[in-house]
Design an enzyme around this catalytic site. Structure first.
Site, PDB file in Angstrom:
ATOM      1  N   ARG A 163      39.422  43.095  36.972  1.00 49.84           N
ATOM      2  CA  ARG A 163      39.541  41.598  37.316  1.00 49.84           C
ATOM      3  C   ARG A 163      38.503  41.004  36.632  1.00 49.84           C
ATOM      4  NH1 ARG A 163      40.668  40.863  42.797  1.00 49.84           N
ATOM      5  NH2 ARG A 163      43.385  42.323  43.190  1.00 49.84           N
ATOM      6  N   ASP A 204      39.053  29.472  53.818  1.00 51.78           N
ATOM      7  CA  ASP A 204      39.444  31.144  52.730  1.00 51.78           C
ATOM      8  C   ASP A 204      37.743  30.229  52.592  1.00 51.78           C
ATOM      9  OD1 ASP A 204      41.427  32.639  51.366  1.00 51.78           O
ATOM     10  OD2 ASP A 204      40.234  32.154  50.386  1.00 51.78           O
TER      11      ASP A 204
END
Ligand SMILES: C[S@@+](CC[C@H](N)C(=O)[O-])C[C@H]1O[C@@H](n2cnc3c(N)ncnc32)[C@H](O)[C@@H]1O
Length: 269
Positions: free
Chosen positions: A38, A137
């Site tokens: 990532r 979120d």
């Protein structure tokens, strides 16, 4: 394993500590390869040359904090995931006519919030309802996707045809293979960025139903208890806290009691 950039246990531990501090997320050591894959994208696109330089960049560049979080969150979700919860919501709507507020606290790319909105619209037989749906979120990339409401067509294949027809439009031309939620459904949901770890949340007044599914699993017990306590404090005594399939709060009997499958009522002291 040959890697493009040197990546040590110390690098992984630095990521682990930073993500815990910023988002409360506990990264298991089994995630070290995932962390590399990532963050290596950030390292490449920023051309900083490696992990050590990346940490310096992260420290000195406030805007990178959000990119770091976005790169490391896990956003797996789907429409009508754990469908029994939407039956429970249907029952709650039947028993509580009138104004209601629902908070979907880790809405990822929006599938969960739009599933709530579809359930509400079906209950009222229209899009104009007295139910307010707030979805949030920590990750700004997923919120951008959620607000757009555009999905690959295969994402809605498991949705019954009647719902597909009523709530989605097929993309054409450049959007072939995609669908978008109809504007009326989109207008039912208000998306906002909220980090659950923040000491106060921009949530006015009480909420009647909280969907907090598949996010507590990333937090340690202490953080879970602190968040659960703050979340259920927003609920009326018959309000619902809906958890994910692997989240079990039987150890927190002073805060919640079971109301149904992974669904809880608040316990008032
Ligand atoms: C696995 S997804 C769950 C999505 C959806 N609730 C579901 O069950 O399908 C977990 C979400 O929690 C979000 N998240 C992680 N830490 C968070 C925090 N501290 N505050 C708010 N959201 C967070 C992630 O960005 C991610 O989108």
């Amino acid at each position: 394993m040959d890697r493009e950039f040197s990546y040590t246990q110390a690098h992984f531990e630095q990521v682990q500590a930073k993500l815990y501090e910023l988002a409360g997320i506990q990264l298991d050591t089994s995630k070290d390869a995932l962390v590399y894959s990532r963050l290596v994208r950030r390292i490449r696109s920023l051309k900083v040359g490696g992990f050590a330089n990346y940490f310096v960049y992260l420290q000195n560049t406030p805007s990178e904090t959000q990119e770091f979080i976005n790169a490391l969150t896990t956003n797996l979700t789907s429409f009508f995931r754990e469908p029994h919860h939407f039956d429970i919501l249907k029952g709650y709507l039947q028993d509580h006519p009138g104004n209601l507020r629902i908070w979907c606290v880790a809405s990822s790319t929006g599938e969960e919030a739009y599933s709530i909105a579809m359930t509400v619209a079906e209950h009222y037989g229209q899009f104009d309802t007295p139910v307010e749906i707030i979805a949030s979120d920590i990750d700004t990339d997923v919120l951008t996707a959620a607000s757009a409401g555009i999905y690959k067509r295969e994402r809605i294949e498991s949705i019954v045809p009647q719902r597909r027809k009523q709530f989605f439009q097929r993309g054409t031309g450049g959007q072939d293979g995609k669908v978008r939620v109809v504007p009326e459904l989109k207008r039912m949901v208000e998306f906002a960025q909220i980090n659950l770890l923040e000491p106060s949340w921009p949530i006015r007044s009480t909420v009647d139903v909280i969907f907090c599914r598949n996010v507590m699993i990333y937090f340690d017990k202490q953080t879970q208890l602190a968040l659960l306590t703050r979340l259920v404090a927003l609920l009326p005594s018959d309000g619902l806290y809906i958890a994910g399939h692997s989240e079990n709060f039987s150890a927190f009997a002073q805060v919640v009691r079971l109301a149904g499958q992974t669904t809880y009522y608040p316990v008032r002291g």
